[in-house]
Design an enzyme around this catalytic site. Structure first.
Site, PDB file in Angstrom:
ATOM      1  N   HIS A 368      -1.331 -10.754  -1.487  1.00  0.00           N
ATOM      2  CA  HIS A 368      -2.775 -10.660  -1.317  1.00  0.00           C
ATOM      3  C   HIS A 368      -3.435 -12.028  -1.269  1.00  0.00           C
ATOM      4  O   HIS A 368      -4.384 -12.240  -0.525  1.00  0.00           O
ATOM      5  CB  HIS A 368      -3.364  -9.771  -2.408  1.00  0.00           C
ATOM      6  N   ARG A 475     -11.853  -4.823   1.710  1.00  0.00           N
ATOM      7  CA  ARG A 475     -11.070  -4.819   0.471  1.00  0.00           C
ATOM      8  C   ARG A 475     -12.011  -5.014  -0.714  1.00  0.00           C
ATOM      9  O   ARG A 475     -12.396  -6.140  -1.025  1.00  0.00           O
ATOM     10  CB  ARG A 475     -10.043  -5.954   0.488  1.00  0.00           C
ATOM     11  N   GLU A 602       0.768   3.875   3.549  1.00  0.00           N
ATOM     12  CA  GLU A 602       1.485   2.657   3.169  1.00  0.00           C
ATOM     13  C   GLU A 602       2.679   2.954   2.262  1.00  0.00           C
ATOM     14  O   GLU A 602       3.300   2.057   1.732  1.00  0.00           O
ATOM     15  CB  GLU A 602       0.543   1.616   2.563  1.00  0.00           C
ATOM     16  N   ASN A 625       1.574  -3.696   5.448  1.00  0.00           N
ATOM     17  CA  ASN A 625       2.064  -4.662   4.458  1.00  0.00           C
ATOM     18  C   ASN A 625       2.868  -3.934   3.388  1.00  0.00           C
ATOM     19  O   ASN A 625       3.971  -4.332   3.030  1.00  0.00           O
ATOM     20  CB  ASN A 625       0.904  -5.386   3.775  1.00  0.00           C
ATOM     21  N   ASP A 626       2.269  -2.876   2.868  1.00  0.00           N
ATOM     22  CA  ASP A 626       2.976  -2.121   1.842  1.00  0.00           C
ATOM     23  C   ASP A 626       4.018  -1.199   2.449  1.00  0.00           C
ATOM     24  O   ASP A 626       5.103  -1.034   1.891  1.00  0.00           O
ATOM     25  CB  ASP A 626       1.990  -1.325   0.991  1.00  0.00           C
ATOM     26  N   CYS A 673      -3.996  -1.528   9.784  1.00  0.00           N
ATOM     27  CA  CYS A 673      -4.801  -2.584   9.170  1.00  0.00           C
ATOM     28  C   CYS A 673      -3.941  -3.591   8.401  1.00  0.00           C
ATOM     29  O   CYS A 673      -4.458  -4.446   7.714  1.00  0.00           O
ATOM     30  CB  CYS A 673      -5.871  -1.990   8.252  1.00  0.00           C
TER      31      CYS A 673
END
Ligand code: PEP
Ligand code: MG
Length: 766
Positions: A368, A475, A602, A625-626, A673
């Site tokens: 992050h 976020r 995710e 990402n996850d 995203c």
């Protein structure tokens, strides 16, 4: 100091059953080790025996920062004999370096008369002793400082901090003369920066510093008041700077601290405590403890969390009181921050408007912190192994965030080259920004929505500048990180309202709080977890802390739930939303009854069962990402496995494909995203898979647009089909690279040179 060292040598000699135990310390000259204490050698040698770092066995240990264990010390080529110590009687030697905040501060040595083959456990014990001893030594040195005059104290602290490498931000290896020292890391955030190094090390452990008060009470009081005043002006400066850079909500982190310092009661309490204790440090500690305990007892979680501010402020005052800073140097404009890891909290801690780049020893490109760096368009390199060791405070550093290269002490030629690269990058961005009104449409007329991922009010400037069509991911955790706790409902409402109003009529997707994992903050009831990425994070944490769950709508707003992994979570989250909406209704407040509610995909389970989720939500947003980390079992923040982390892995693509198809069956929109959308190789594949919206860091929007505009929808659909059947991520890279090449993108005047790096790498060129 002498007493401490004598006690330690005695203890270590007994514990390791040795005939000699000695401590050598680096004093004001960083190259010289002096024998400071010994049991077993001639006591007259103390302070007299000196050797250079690298000289003799002790010097070697200091230089190499590795322990050494020798049965016959004299046979080692590095052995040097010091007649004044009387050490000829001793046969075996075991030595370990004393390291503090990454700097060698001395060496701990034991010797024995009889030959002894040291066991592994002896070496480990010695290292443990050295580890424990290092802070004791530093503290003893600080303590010694406190008993001398203030002017002398200031002189010594400044010489210690700037030259000896004993304090966090110290010049670690002043003897280094070579130029263009190159380190390679992971290319994390594009852009070139050239600026002075600013090291961020862990602070000195002030809780264990002992403190000698001055003789008169008046002097103690004067010292403490001065420390308070210094702290206040520092915090005010930080508040102003971060308010300008990030917007007022980010500056809020400093409000409470200033309030505490301005509070008359606080100052009176300190005054009272100092009368009683006659010791500024003890007075300060006792007042801070009382405040902290009081805050912690308050029922309301929000106030309880402010305890963290008390601890922080206490630390700052103590640092000022003791005259040690971590770091000491004020940050110069354009600084290159060198840090162990880019944690999200770093952005709340530093004067970010002075930062031109970040280089981290550890971490990957999708942690992050790395994402925040990209959003703020700060060039960054992570996983730059060795940087903490090499970088010296203030020396010039070049950071190339596009290639992951870092240069320390560059010569003029290299600086000129990178100044040129910096200009080219800026010109390309300015050029593309000027064209930002063009649509993101493929050659055959399929339009792809390009929206932005942001987290702060000030990011909206970038959104406008780069022509994003809305906010695909807001976020919300940045506000929480800035507060180091759950922000109040009012603060959240204010922020989201401004975002939505500023963006209108463009849509904004607000994600509910996504804390935990590598976005840890104190005081939100996050226990220490063995596997935080698999633990109580994201929606799981929010559902356990329901008061943190607030959402309001003031315009075209969508709500997004992160990390949903089973349908009950979605149902529970939606039920909470309904409760809030019913409450609004009762109070007669306006809100959008049809606000779309989306699920982030995710976690693999959600992608596999996407049909089930599609039936109960209004849109999908894939958090690659996850999704990549959980599919490939690769920690997104760990640079040691970064080579295994790849969103273009066919397995990840299959999960994206499942989600796209489920969304199509249910007739709901789907976007990506995750950071993968900013990778040029991903664009043809994601568009080919049927993704209709890419949400990217704002600066990546114009680049993605140029790629989309050069693609043919049918061709990329075929690429995607081949990618799904590919046997490795590398093969997918090749498919995507040949598409970029075939689309003529390598000849693009603004992005051609940049794309060539990706295409060459995918094709196996160095
Ligand atoms: C993701 O996981 O892809 C995502 C967008 O969320 P975050 O990076 O904030 O975890
Ligand atoms: Mg995520």
């Amino acid at each position: 100091m002498q007493e401490t060292l004598a006690n330690v040598t005695d203890l270590v000699a007994k514990r390791l059953d040795a005939d000699v135990c000695s401590i050598y310390l680096i004093d004001t000259d960083p190259e010289i080790l002096t024998l400071m204490a010994t049991i077993g050698l001639d006591p007259a040698a103390v302070s007299r025996v000196q050797l250079r770092v690298g000289e003799g066995l002790v010097g070697l240990v200091a230089q190499q920062r590795e322990p050494i264990a020798l049965v016959h010390a004299r046979e080692h080529e590095g052995f040097r004999y010091f007649p004044e110590t009387g050490e000829e009687r001793f046969e075996s030697l075991l030595a370990a370096p004393l390291v503090m905040q990454n700097a060698t501060i001395g060496v701990l040595v034991i010797q024995t008369v009889d030959p002894r083959a040291f066991e592994k456990s002896d070496v480990e014990l010695m290292q443990t002793c050295a580890q424990l001893l290092a802070p004791v030594v530093v503290n003893a040195q600080l303590l010694a400082l406190m008993s001398i005059s203030e002017t002398r104290r200031a002189e010594i602290t400044s010489s210690l901090t700037s030259t000896t490498g004993r304090f966090p931000d110290a010049n670690r290896s002043p003897s280094r003369t070579e130029q263009n020292v190159e380190l390679r890391g992971i290319a994390t955030s594009r852009g070139v920066a050239i600026g002075p190094v600013y090291r961020v090390d862990d602070p000195v452990d002030l809780d264990h510093v002992e403190y000698l008060p001055r003789e008169s009470l008046a002097e103690e009081r004067e010292d403490l008041l001065k420390a308070l005043a210094e702290t206040r002006s520092e915090i005010e400066e930080a508040r102003e700077a971060s308010g300008v850079r990030f917007g007022p909500e980010f500056a809020a982190v400093f409000h409470t601290q200033i309030q505490i310092l301005e509070d008359k009661g606080f100052v009176d309490n300190i005054d009272e405590a100092i009368n009683l204790k006659k010791n500024a440090l003890l007075a300060l500690r006792s007042v801070l403890d009382t405040y902290r305990e009081t805050f912690e007892r308050i029922e309301d979680e929000y106030f309880r969390e402010r305890g963290a501010d008390i601890i922080d402020i206490g630390h700052r005052i103590m640092e000022n009181l003791l005259g040690v800073r971590s770091p000491v140097a004020p940050m110069q404009p354009g600084s290159v921050v060198v840090v162990d890891q880019v944690l999200a909290g770093l952005f709340a801690r530093l004067e970010m408007d002075q930062v031109s780049a970040i280089v981290a020893e550890h971490g990957g490109s999708t942690s992050h912190g790395a994402i925040f760096a990209r959003t703020l368009e700060i060039p960054a390199v992570t996983g730059a192994s060795g940087i903490m060791n090499e970088a010296r405070q203030g020396e010039v550093c070049i950071v190339d965030g596009a290639t992951g290269r870092v240069y320390l002490q560059p010569d003029e030629t290299l600086i000129d080259y990178y100044r040129g690269a910096q200009r080219e990058h800026e010109v390309a961005i300015a050029h593309l920004d000027a064209l930002c009104g063009r649509p993101a449409e493929t050659l055959d007329g399929n339009s792809v929505t390009l929206s932005a991922n942001v987290g702060l009010l000030n990011d909206l400037r970038q959104v406008d500048q780069h022509g994003a069509e809305g906010i695909g991911l807001f976020r919300t955790e940045l506000l929480a990180l800035a507060h180091r706790g759950f922000p109040s409902q009012e603060e959240q409402e204010q922020l989201y309202r401004q975002v939505v109003e500023q963006m209108a009529p463009r849509p904004v997707t607000i994600r509910t709080l996504d804390l935990g994992g590598d976005k840890g903050i104190p005081n939100v009831g996050m226990p220490g977890e063995e596997n935080p990425q698999l633990g109580l994070r994201s929606i799981r944490l929010t559902l356990e802390n329901r008061r943190a769950f607030r959402a309001s709508a003031f315009g075209p707003t969508k709500l997004l739930f992160p990390m949903i992994s089973n349908i009950e979570e979605l149902r529970e989250a939606k039920a909470l939303l309904e409760q809030v909406q019913a409450d609004f209704e009762k109070k007669g407040l306006e809100f959008d009854r049809d606000m779309p509610v989306g699920v982030m995909i995710e976690v693999p389970s959600t992608a596999i069962s996407a049909d089930i989720f599609a039936a109960e939500c209004d849109f999908f947003s894939i958090g690659t990402n996850d999704l990549t980390q959980y599919t490939l079992a690769v920690d997104r923040g760990n640079e040691r496995v970064a080579h295994l982390y790849d969103g273009l892995h066919p397995a990840v693509l299959s999960l994206i494909d499942l989600s796209v198809k489920a969304a199509a069956r249910a007739g709901i929109p789907i976007s990506v995203c995750g950071e993968m959308a900013s990778n040029p190789l991903s664009v043809p594949i994601l568009v080919g898979l049927g993704i209709g919206e890419l949400s990217l860091v704002p600066a990546a929007v114009p680049f993605a647009k140029e790629i989309v505009r050069a693609l043919d929808g049918r061709e990329v659909a075929e690429d995607a089909r081949r990618a799904l059947k590919a046997s490795s991520a590398q093969d997918v890279h090749k498919i995507a690279a040949s598409r970029l090449l075939g689309a003529g993108l390598l000849d693009h005047p603004d992005i051609g040179a940049w794309l060539r790096n990706f295409v060459d790498e995918a094709s196996g060129f160095p």
